[in-house]
Design a protein around this motif. Sequence first.
Motif, short mmCIF file in Angstrom:
data_model
loop_
_atom_site.label_atom_id
_atom_site.label_comp_id
_atom_site.label_asym_id
_atom_site.label_seq_id
_atom_site.Cartn_x
_atom_site.Cartn_y
_atom_site.Cartn_z
N VAL A 133 26.00 86.63 88.88
CA VAL A 133 26.40 85.20 89.72
C VAL A 133 25.50 84.32 89.32
N LYS A 134 25.66 83.13 88.73
CA LYS A 134 24.42 81.89 88.61
C LYS A 134 24.88 80.41 88.95
N ASN A 135 23.98 80.03 89.67
CA ASN A 135 24.11 78.73 90.38
C ASN A 135 23.79 77.49 89.62
N VAL A 136 24.45 76.54 90.07
CA VAL A 136 24.15 75.08 89.66
C VAL A 136 22.86 74.96 88.66
N GLU A 137 22.79 74.66 87.64
CA GLU A 137 21.40 74.18 86.79
C GLU A 137 20.66 75.65 86.35
N GLU A 138 21.40 76.91 86.68
CA GLU A 138 20.71 78.07 86.15
C GLU A 138 21.29 78.10 84.76
N PRO A 139 20.31 78.55 83.65
CA PRO A 139 20.93 78.88 82.51
C PRO A 139 21.69 80.20 82.46
N VAL A 140 22.50 80.07 81.74
CA VAL A 140 23.55 81.25 81.40
C VAL A 140 23.35 81.90 79.91
N VAL A 141 23.14 80.98 78.97
CA VAL A 141 22.72 81.28 77.68
C VAL A 141 21.79 80.55 77.05
N ILE A 142 20.90 81.28 76.10
CA ILE A 142 20.19 80.52 75.29
C ILE A 142 20.03 81.09 73.96
N VAL A 143 20.31 80.17 72.80
CA VAL A 143 20.54 80.75 71.66
C VAL A 143 19.14 79.70 70.78
N GLY A 144 18.67 80.16 69.74
CA GLY A 144 17.72 79.40 68.89
C GLY A 144 17.36 79.99 67.68
N ALA A 145 17.22 79.19 66.56
CA ALA A 145 16.61 79.72 65.24
C ALA A 145 15.64 78.81 64.77
N SER A 146 14.95 79.54 63.92
CA SER A 146 13.59 78.71 63.45
C SER A 146 13.60 79.07 61.85
N SER A 147 13.36 77.83 61.18
CA SER A 147 13.69 77.95 59.74
C SER A 147 12.51 76.78 59.16
N ALA A 148 12.41 76.86 57.75
CA ALA A 148 11.55 76.05 57.31
C ALA A 148 11.87 74.62 57.56
N HIS A 149 12.84 74.02 57.30
CA HIS A 149 13.37 72.74 57.57
C HIS A 149 14.53 72.36 58.69
N ARG A 150 14.46 71.39 59.25
CA ARG A 150 15.21 71.24 60.42
C ARG A 150 16.74 71.33 60.25
N ASP A 151 17.15 70.90 59.18
CA ASP A 151 18.74 70.85 58.81
C ASP A 151 19.20 72.25 59.19
N ALA A 152 18.49 73.38 58.63
CA ALA A 152 18.89 74.62 58.85
C ALA A 152 18.86 75.16 60.19
N CYS A 153 17.82 74.85 60.97
CA CYS A 153 17.88 75.40 62.44
C CYS A 153 18.99 74.55 63.22
N PHE A 154 19.14 73.22 62.98
CA PHE A 154 20.06 72.67 63.84
C PHE A 154 21.55 73.29 63.39
N ASN A 155 21.78 73.50 62.32
CA ASN A 155 23.14 74.07 61.88
C ASN A 155 23.42 75.27 62.36
N ALA A 156 22.36 76.16 62.12
CA ALA A 156 22.41 77.49 62.51
C ALA A 156 22.63 77.58 64.03
N CYS A 157 21.79 76.89 64.70
CA CYS A 157 21.85 76.91 66.31
C CYS A 157 23.23 76.41 66.91
N ARG A 158 23.88 75.57 66.51
CA ARG A 158 25.26 75.37 66.61
C ARG A 158 26.11 76.41 66.25
N TYR A 159 25.88 77.13 65.29
CA TYR A 159 26.84 78.17 64.75
C TYR A 159 26.61 79.08 65.70
N LEU A 160 25.50 79.52 66.28
CA LEU A 160 25.32 80.56 67.01
C LEU A 160 25.91 80.44 68.37
N ILE A 161 25.88 79.23 69.02
CA ILE A 161 26.61 79.19 70.24
C ILE A 161 28.12 78.96 70.10
#
Lengths: 80, 80, 140, 140
Positions: free
Chosen positions: C86-114
């Motif tokens: 059970v999760k209440n209002v404002e509580e995080p339910v999912v976290i996804v993240g990526a790290s890469s040499a440049h920002r294009d890759a990590c933004f696109n990957a992060c969106r793909y992950l979720i």
Amino acid sequence: MEVLLFGIAKDIVGKGSFRFSADEQAPASVSELKDRLKGSFPEFGKLTSLAVAVNSAYAEDGDRLNESDEIAIIPPVSGG
Amino acid sequence: MEVLLFGIAKDIVGKGSFRFSADEQAPASVSELKDRLKGSFPEFGKLTSLAVAVNSAYAEDGDRLNESDEIAIIPPVSGG
Amino acid sequence: MKGNMSIEIVDVIDTSRVFAELSDPRSGGICVFVGAVREFTENEEVLSLEFETYKVMALKEMKKIALEAIEKWKLNKVVIRHAVGVKNVEEPVVIVGASSAHRDACFNACRYLIDTLKERVPIWKKEMFTNKSVWVSAHP
Amino acid sequence: MKGNMSIEIVDVIDTSRVFAELSDPRSGGICVFVGAVREFTENEEVLSLEFETYKVMALKEMKKIALEAIEKWKLNKVVIRHAVGVKNVEEPVVIVGASSAHRDACFNACRYLIDTLKERVPIWKKEMFTNKSVWVSAHP
């Protein structure tokens, strides 16, 4: 009229600010300021870009400069 | 053959798993399992989608089922 | 983090360590998405969300998604972590993240992950309202 | 956070509190980008980066960017924070984030925040190599 210098502009001039002394005519516009800078320090002409801020906001080439303005030379930014 | 149930599938059947007993014939394929589920519980036919996992991976309708497989009904997922 | 990815189903998500987990000397960019419980869904007040999962399969699917993203975007590190219970209002339910040499890759990957997690990972969310509860996306 | 945004130039970036800062009962999605120091730039080993800023103007520009993003994507909260001084490999130099009802908005806004910061905010980065130092982007 005092002019603030940052980043490579500071390195080119060799200090963090300079002033047009009372006995020389201060530049009347942003473009005149840029021209005079490039005249005195040709290195400014080699930069990717050169902007001027007046009172901490980007100014256009045609903008006028006043003695009381806070003026800054903005070489190519590279934050982030 | 035991079948695991999750989410709304658990609510429809009223328990977290069920088994085809030894005296009834277990479904031979994923599509047969789906058909028999929809026959016994028409609510399954009203879902947005209905998938089956065999040994914890999504299975195709034509995939065969074996007594030893871990089989699960996957109603529409809604994580995130 | 074991190797270059951390894939978990947990009771409570700690958002405070994710950037440290994704930090890498080869990475100039780290992009992280957190999904949290909103107070209202289509103008109805949500009291809480309840998540359940087919854990063994969910972890397998999350790992597949991480591997797909690492290969496609040459990521240095990936985190995919989902909460259950059970999760209440404002509580995080999912976290996804990526790290890469440049920002294009990590933004696109992060969106793909979720996006891909929401499509494929066997996790189910029930919205608890004042007078009813609804399995999200179950019906058209 | 004062109001709906936190705009700062700091000596050290603390990445651990950003999701708490961006948390909001109206937000289902929070997207955060961290820029960090990479060990190599075009195969040259970077010892450190040094950042300087025209602080009063940088804060004004950062605030403008935050306001633009809030209006365009109906964001609930925004963080834009940049570090100054010497930063070593893996240290965060910038953190930007947005929280919104749905994930599309916070992803697009987060990307806008970092892209626009890099274009407009008067901050300068010097790369320190073993035998030289270079003001980034100064020359074509």
